[in-house]
Design an enzyme around this catalytic site. Structure first.
Site, PDB file in Angstrom:
ATOM      1  N   CYS A 109      33.481 -23.186 -64.011  1.00  0.00           N
ATOM      2  CA  CYS A 109      34.796 -22.870 -64.580  1.00  0.00           C
ATOM      3  C   CYS A 109      35.730 -24.070 -64.417  1.00  0.00           C
ATOM      4  O   CYS A 109      36.136 -24.397 -63.303  1.00  0.00           O
ATOM      5  CB  CYS A 109      35.363 -21.641 -63.881  1.00  0.00           C
ATOM      6  SG  CYS A 109      37.051 -21.251 -64.313  1.00  0.00           S
ATOM      7  N   CYS A 112      39.066 -23.298 -62.819  1.00  0.00           N
ATOM      8  CA  CYS A 112      38.916 -23.033 -61.381  1.00  0.00           C
ATOM      9  C   CYS A 112      38.881 -24.331 -60.591  1.00  0.00           C
ATOM     10  O   CYS A 112      39.535 -24.459 -59.557  1.00  0.00           O
ATOM     11  CB  CYS A 112      37.631 -22.256 -61.118  1.00  0.00           C
ATOM     12  SG  CYS A 112      37.510 -20.678 -61.944  1.00  0.00           S
TER      13      CYS A 112
END
Length: 190
Positions: A109, A112
């Site tokens: 991600c 993230c």
């Protein structure tokens, strides 16, 4: 020569190659550094000058040039690997009546990965008030992910008294997510 002048009161100079050297600055002011006498002159175009001695110059953290070294700039978040570790962390935090912030993330991600260092900087601001952790959902048992009720990433949750109190799902700009997390923290620690 290197001279920085943010305002007339905030000056940092390291070396002047000549006894008196003129440096143009904003607002029509001129700054003269006199190395022999340890003073700095400020003046406007009309010839008005004000002399500041070295002892009058604001140097150090209060002038905004150097960071405050009394606290860290960032705190590395610890990882949570399984449900037992989460139970121990929550029990310890409950004894201290301290909230726990958990960043549920994945290595694939991009948002993230981008958000994690910003959360580590935020952790330095709340060093003694909130403990910060992260969970990589691809490296932990799915029972832990289900316990956190995670469906999107990154998800930042605040846990207090052994249960999840609030969460921020961070699919938008990092600075907005950090502000939402900061508001969430203030809601539960103040």
């Amino acid at each position: 020569m290197s001279v920085l002048a943010a305002t007339t009161a905030q000056i940092l100079y390291s070396e002047a190659h000549h006894n008196q050297h003129q440096i143009p600055s904003n607002g029509g002011r001129r700054c003269f550094v006199n190395r022999d006498f340890g003073s700095v002159l400020f003046g406007r175009r009309n010839g008005e000058r004000r002399r500041l001695r070295r002892r009058e110059l604001k140097m150090g953290p209060e002038a905004g040039f150097w960071p405050d070294l009394s606290r860290p700039a960032m705190v590395e978040m610890e990882s949570i690997e399984d449900s037992e570790q989460l139970d121990r962390i929550l029990a310890h935090a409950q004894e201290l009546s301290q909230p726990v912030l958990i960043d549920w993330m994945a290595t694939w991600c991009r948002k993230c990965i981008y958000l994690k260092p910003k959360l580590e900087k935020l952790a330095a601001d709340y060093l003694t008030k909130v403990k910060f952790y992260y969970v990589d959902v691809n490296k932990v048992p799915q029972s832990l992910v289900k316990r956190g009720n995670i469906s999107k990433m990154p998800t930042i949750q605040l846990w207090k008294d052994g249960e999840m109190k609030a969460e921020v799902i961070g699919g938008h700009k990092a600075w907005l997510v950090i502000e939402e997390v900061r508001e969430m923290i203030h809601k539960f620690i103040l």
